[in-house]
Design a protein around this motif. Structure first.
Motif, PDB file in Angstrom:
ATOM      1  N   GLU A 258      -1.714  11.465  -0.978  1.00  0.00           N
ATOM      2  CA  GLU A 258      -1.827  11.869   0.425  1.00  0.00           C
ATOM      3  C   GLU A 258      -1.097  10.882   1.330  1.00  0.00           C
ATOM      4  OE1 GLU A 258      -6.049  14.148   0.756  1.00  0.00           O
ATOM      5  OE2 GLU A 258      -6.180  12.039   0.165  1.00  0.00           O
ATOM      6  N   TRP A 259      -1.215   9.599   1.022  1.00  0.00           N
ATOM      7  CA  TRP A 259      -0.479   8.594   1.783  1.00  0.00           C
ATOM      8  C   TRP A 259       1.028   8.781   1.619  1.00  0.00           C
ATOM      9  CZ3 TRP A 259      -1.746   5.754   5.683  1.00  0.00           C
ATOM     10  CH2 TRP A 259      -3.045   5.265   5.849  1.00  0.00           C
ATOM     11  N   LEU A 260       1.450   9.020   0.397  1.00  0.00           N
ATOM     12  CA  LEU A 260       2.885   9.170   0.155  1.00  0.00           C
ATOM     13  C   LEU A 260       3.452  10.372   0.911  1.00  0.00           C
ATOM     14  CD1 LEU A 260       3.063   8.300  -3.647  1.00  0.00           C
ATOM     15  CD2 LEU A 260       3.730   6.866  -1.714  1.00  0.00           C
ATOM     16  N   ALA A 261       2.675  11.442   0.998  1.00  0.00           N
ATOM     17  CA  ALA A 261       3.116  12.605   1.769  1.00  0.00           C
ATOM     18  C   ALA A 261       3.234  12.252   3.248  1.00  0.00           C
ATOM     19  CB  ALA A 261       2.143  13.767   1.575  1.00  0.00           C
ATOM     20  N   LEU A 262       2.296  11.453   3.744  1.00  0.00           N
ATOM     21  CA  LEU A 262       2.353  11.036   5.140  1.00  0.00           C
ATOM     22  C   LEU A 262       3.540  10.106   5.389  1.00  0.00           C
ATOM     23  CD1 LEU A 262      -0.509  10.238   7.501  1.00  0.00           C
ATOM     24  CD2 LEU A 262       1.278   8.537   7.272  1.00  0.00           C
ATOM     25  N   PHE A 263       3.793   9.173   4.450  1.00  0.00           N
ATOM     26  CA  PHE A 263       4.963   8.307   4.584  1.00  0.00           C
ATOM     27  C   PHE A 263       6.243   9.139   4.691  1.00  0.00           C
ATOM     28  CE2 PHE A 263       2.820   4.722   1.891  1.00  0.00           C
ATOM     29  CZ  PHE A 263       1.945   4.464   2.933  1.00  0.00           C
ATOM     30  N   LYS A 264       6.335  10.142   3.831  1.00  0.00           N
ATOM     31  CA  LYS A 264       7.529  10.999   3.841  1.00  0.00           C
ATOM     32  C   LYS A 264       7.659  11.742   5.166  1.00  0.00           C
ATOM     33  CE  LYS A 264       9.854  14.612   1.164  1.00  0.00           C
ATOM     34  NZ  LYS A 264       9.761  15.497  -0.031  1.00  0.00           N
ATOM     35  N   GLU A 265       6.543  12.262   5.655  1.00  0.00           N
ATOM     36  CA  GLU A 265       6.552  12.975   6.941  1.00  0.00           C
ATOM     37  C   GLU A 265       7.026  12.067   8.076  1.00  0.00           C
ATOM     38  OE1 GLU A 265       3.390  15.167   9.994  1.00  0.00           O
ATOM     39  OE2 GLU A 265       2.796  14.724   7.932  1.00  0.00           O
ATOM     40  N   ALA A 266       6.602  10.805   8.032  1.00  0.00           N
ATOM     41  CA  ALA A 266       6.961   9.854   9.088  1.00  0.00           C
ATOM     42  C   ALA A 266       8.353   9.268   8.903  1.00  0.00           C
ATOM     43  CB  ALA A 266       5.931   8.733   9.134  1.00  0.00           C
ATOM     44  N   GLY A 267       8.929   9.432   7.720  1.00  0.00           N
ATOM     45  CA  GLY A 267      10.233   8.846   7.446  1.00  0.00           C
ATOM     46  C   GLY A 267      10.166   7.379   7.099  1.00  0.00           C
ATOM     47  N   TYR A 268       8.997   6.932   6.602  1.00  0.00           N
ATOM     48  CA  TYR A 268       8.854   5.531   6.213  1.00  0.00           C
ATOM     49  C   TYR A 268       9.473   5.314   4.838  1.00  0.00           C
ATOM     50  CZ  TYR A 268       6.841   1.103   4.796  1.00  0.00           C
ATOM     51  OH  TYR A 268       6.685  -0.182   4.348  1.00  0.00           O
ATOM     52  N   ASN A 269      10.354   4.328   4.727  1.00  0.00           N
ATOM     53  CA  ASN A 269      11.089   4.094   3.486  1.00  0.00           C
ATOM     54  C   ASN A 269      10.910   2.685   2.928  1.00  0.00           C
ATOM     55  OD1 ASN A 269      12.534   6.675   3.142  1.00  0.00           O
ATOM     56  ND2 ASN A 269      13.453   6.132   5.113  1.00  0.00           N
ATOM     57  N   GLY A 270       9.894   1.980   3.401  1.00  0.00           N
ATOM     58  CA  GLY A 270       9.684   0.610   2.931  1.00  0.00           C
ATOM     59  C   GLY A 270       8.747   0.515   1.741  1.00  0.00           C
ATOM     60  N   HIS A 271       8.375  -0.716   1.401  1.00  0.00           N
ATOM     61  CA  HIS A 271       7.423  -0.974   0.320  1.00  0.00           C
ATOM     62  C   HIS A 271       5.994  -0.813   0.833  1.00  0.00           C
ATOM     63  CE1 HIS A 271      11.071  -2.871  -1.273  1.00  0.00           C
ATOM     64  NE2 HIS A 271      10.523  -2.701  -2.468  1.00  0.00           N
ATOM     65  N   TYR A 272       5.084  -0.628  -0.110  1.00  0.00           N
ATOM     66  CA  TYR A 272       3.685  -0.396   0.256  1.00  0.00           C
ATOM     67  C   TYR A 272       2.785  -0.801  -0.905  1.00  0.00           C
ATOM     68  CZ  TYR A 272       4.460   3.617  -2.750  1.00  0.00           C
ATOM     69  OH  TYR A 272       4.778   4.393  -3.813  1.00  0.00           O
ATOM     70  N   SER A 273       1.500  -0.989  -0.569  1.00  0.00           N
ATOM     71  CA  SER A 273       0.466  -1.108  -1.607  1.00  0.00           C
ATOM     72  C   SER A 273      -0.877  -0.722  -0.985  1.00  0.00           C
ATOM     73  CB  SER A 273       0.405  -2.511  -2.211  1.00  0.00           C
ATOM     74  OG  SER A 273       0.054  -3.484  -1.251  1.00  0.00           O
TER      75      SER A 273
END
Length: 222
Positions: free
Chosen positions: A202-217
């Motif tokens: 669910e987080w990854l889908a939100l990152f994609k929607e926002a256009g976030y392309n950085g690292h995460y944990s």
């Protein structure tokens, strides 16, 4: 986007899940979400239960410097910087390597900023993640550790877009998540301030929607 845990050196926090759950009510949650004195240094039921400098972020700073290969005079922004502990240690660890970092921090908590480390205080300012008061591509590294989930979904997407806007180099965020229904139940028993959370997909889908392309944990409560 790529998952990487740059907080692995931090000690595991001690949490009494049942005690927190028993103490939770709308008033406690409302006080915690003010991010004032009770959240930072009040009883554990309201937040950190005492948040003081103990050097634990030094190893994290070293890992970040090495992972992102930060050069001399790198510019670094910490969104949700709190009392500035991580920025303080990034400056110190940079100096140990002959590097001078230009750091900035932003936080909604005036209490945290007023009680920040003296060495870093003039580098910190009040503000919120969804409207960053910085020019496009200002920073070699933008960080946000356990902060963005405190925003509702719409503002969270704005904040991720702001990170992309002000970053010209690395980006790294850490947010609340869980892998199993059991972990989700524990998390929801503990959580006070998060307004958006979900499973990693669910987080990854939100990152994609926002256009976030950085690292995460993820921060997983067990």
């Amino acid at each position: 986007m790529k998952e990487v845990n740059l907080l692995s050196s931090l000690p595991r926090p001690k949490r009494n899940i049942q005690k927190r759950l028993e103490a939770k009510d709308p008033n406690v949650i409302a006080i915690a979400r003010q991010f004032g004195e009770m959240y930072w240094v009040g009883p554990r039921e309201y937040g950190y239960g005492g948040y003081t400098y103990d050097g634990r972020w030094k190893a994290v700073a070293r890992d970040m410097i090495e992972f992102f290969k930060l050069p001399d005079r790198a510019t670094i922004l910490d969104i949700g910087c709190g009392k500035g502990f991580l920025l303080h240690d990034l400056v110190d660890e940079g100096k140990a390597r002959g590097k001078n970092f230009d750091v900035r921090g932003i936080d909604v908590s005036t209490y945290a900023l007023e009680n920040s480390l003296p060495e870093i205080k003039d580098r910190l300012r009040a503000g919120s993640a969804e409207v960053l008061p910085f020019k496009d591509k200002s920073f070699d590294l933008v960080l946000s550790i356990n902060t963005l989930h405190n925003l509702p979904r719409g503002l969270l997407i704005q904040a991720l877009r702001e990170i992309e806007r002000v970053a010209r180099g690395g980006r790294y965020i850490v947010v609340d998540s869980y892998h199993t229904p059991e972990q989700k139940e524990i998390f929801e028993s503990w959580v006070l301030t998060a307004q958006y959370y979900g499973y990693p997909d669910e987080w990854l889908a939100l990152f994609k929607e926002a256009g976030y392309n950085g690292h995460y944990s993820w921060t997983i409560i067990e």
